[in-house]
Enzyme design. Structure first.
Site, short mmCIF file in Angstrom:
data_model
loop_
_atom_site.label_atom_id
_atom_site.label_comp_id
_atom_site.label_asym_id
_atom_site.label_seq_id
_atom_site.Cartn_x
_atom_site.Cartn_y
_atom_site.Cartn_z
N THR A 12 0.93 -1.28 -0.34
CA THR A 12 -0.48 -0.13 -0.49
C THR A 12 0.76 0.84 -0.08
OG1 THR A 12 -1.58 -1.12 1.05
CG2 THR A 12 -2.42 1.37 1.53
N SER A 58 1.03 -7.75 -0.65
CA SER A 58 1.92 -8.92 0.01
C SER A 58 1.35 -9.98 -0.08
CB SER A 58 2.26 -7.77 1.79
OG SER A 58 1.55 -7.95 1.72
N THR A 90 1.53 -4.71 4.16
CA THR A 90 1.48 -4.16 6.06
C THR A 90 0.40 -6.12 6.27
OG1 THR A 90 -0.83 -3.59 5.20
CG2 THR A 90 1.16 -2.25 6.09
N ASP A 91 -0.14 -6.57 5.01
CA ASP A 91 -0.85 -7.38 5.07
C ASP A 91 -0.03 -9.27 5.86
OD1 ASP A 91 -3.75 -6.49 4.61
OD2 ASP A 91 -3.47 -7.09 2.76
N1 ASP Z 1 -2.93 -5.47 0.94
C1 ASP Z 1 -2.07 -3.95 1.08
C2 ASP Z 1 -0.82 -5.32 0.89
O1 ASP Z 1 -0.48 -5.79 2.28
C3 ASP Z 1 -2.39 -4.00 2.43
C4 ASP Z 1 -1.06 -2.39 2.38
O2 ASP Z 1 0.04 -2.60 2.80
O3 ASP Z 1 -1.21 -1.93 3.91
O4 ASP Z 1 0.10 -4.77 0.46
#
Ligand code: ASP
Length: 325
Positions: A12, A58, A90-91
């Site tokens: 993200t 991710s 973050t995932d």
């Molecule tokens: N879906 C995103 C990821 O993990 C969420 C994020 O980065 O906050 O790539």
């Protein structure tokens, strides 16, 4: 002069969408050069280099990328680079942080960061997180502490960090332990350290691995059928159970796991709760293939079991690894 090397993987922090909004965006759509343009000038004694290794949400990260990243960092750690920053979605950030904590062989700081809001959101959190992560990676105090996550003014250990909120910017913690320390602007303040074995002391060597042993996670819930265990047991080299409470499941599952002992299949007992410990319990550990996860959540127990399978086939040694790492 401190040389920090940034490795971008997407997420993200590199996401773009409708101006202002925090949802409905595409992760990993901006190149690392665009991320660098969001940074304020860095101090004259800090040299930043950067590369894009992939551009992924991710949820697309897998064991192949983990092996590539670990090997790449291990190679670059032999050069004049003083510290690393990895931008990541973050995932699955907690999983990548733990894998690298076990697989990189350097005392140099390795700091992972990302963002909860895409770059096009009003008040995007990526630029500040990245700026702090770069400063943290340049600090001598960050060396030798294992892989770190720097997020929303806090420093977390790769061993214990977990994502705990689906959308707020303060989305991580270390459960009961809170965090390793704080960031205030470009300064770091360490308060704790992890006692778990990591990086240069870790027994895992990924330099010649072409893939990671398959380990699957099974989620237990009221009435969960035990034939799911048969399905995964025929495909995986190890299983992790996300049990209820302190790593519990039904007597039918206990019986089935005992049967899997004859097939030499290790089964790690973790909890779906997210706080506390799963310790040895004779009701479950009467079967020698059953190993308590201690304080690791299922997704991290899966990583440790997979790496443990690369060094031993002894259930006792696997349990020892779970106690130490
Ligand atoms: N879906 C995103 C990821 O993990 C969420 C994020 O980065 O906050 O790539």
């Amino acid at each position: 002069m401190r040389h920090i090397h940034l490795i971008a993987t997407g997420g993200t922090i590199a996401g773009t969408g409708q101006a202002g909004k925090t949802s409905g965006y595409e992760a990993g759509s901006l190149p690392v050069s665009s991320l660098l343009r969001t940074l304020p000038p860095l101090p004259a004694d800090l040299r930043l280099t950067a590369e894009q290794i992939c551009s992924l949400d991710s949820n697309e990260v897998d064991g192949g990328l983990w092996l590539r990243l670990a090997r790449h960092i291990n190679q670059l750690a032999q050069t004049d680079i003083d510290g690393f920053v990895l931008t990541h979605g973050t995932d699955t950030m907690d999983e990548t942080a733990y894998f690298l904590n076990l697989a990189v062989k350097t005392q140099k700081p390795v700091v992972i960061t990302g963002a909860m809001r895409p770059s096009t959101a009003a008040s995007a959190d990526g630029p500040f997180n990245l700026w702090q992560a770069i400063h943290l990676a340049a600090k001598p105090e960050a060396a030798g502490k294992g892989v770190l996550v720097c997020f929303c003014d806090s420093i977390y250990s790769g061993r214990d960090v977990q994502k705990v909120n689906t959308y707020k910017t303060d989305a991580f913690n270390e459960q009961d332990i809170s965090c390793l320390g704080y960031m205030r602007d470009d300064q770091c303040y360490f308060l704790n350290s992890s006692l778990a074995v990591h990086t240069t002391a870790s027994c895992f060597d990924v330099s010649s691995l072409t893939e990671l042993p398959r380990v699957d996670i099974l989620y237990f819930y009221a009435g969960a059928p035990e034939d799911a265990l048969d399905f995964y047991a025929s495909r995986a080299q190890g299983l992790v159970i996300a049990g209820t409470g302190s790593g519990n499941y039904s007597s039918r599952w206990v019986k089935k796991i005992r049967e899997l002992s004859a097939r030499r299949l290790p089964v790690v007992r973790a909890s779906r709760i997210g706080h506390g410990i799963v310790s040895r319990d004779p009701h479950f550990e009467d079967s020698d293939n059953c190993i308590p996860a201690f304080t690791l959540p299922p997704q991290k127990a899966r990583i440790l079991l997979s790496l443990a399978l690369t060094v031993t086939d002894s259930f006792e040694e696997m349990e020892e690894i779970f106690r130490k790492y």
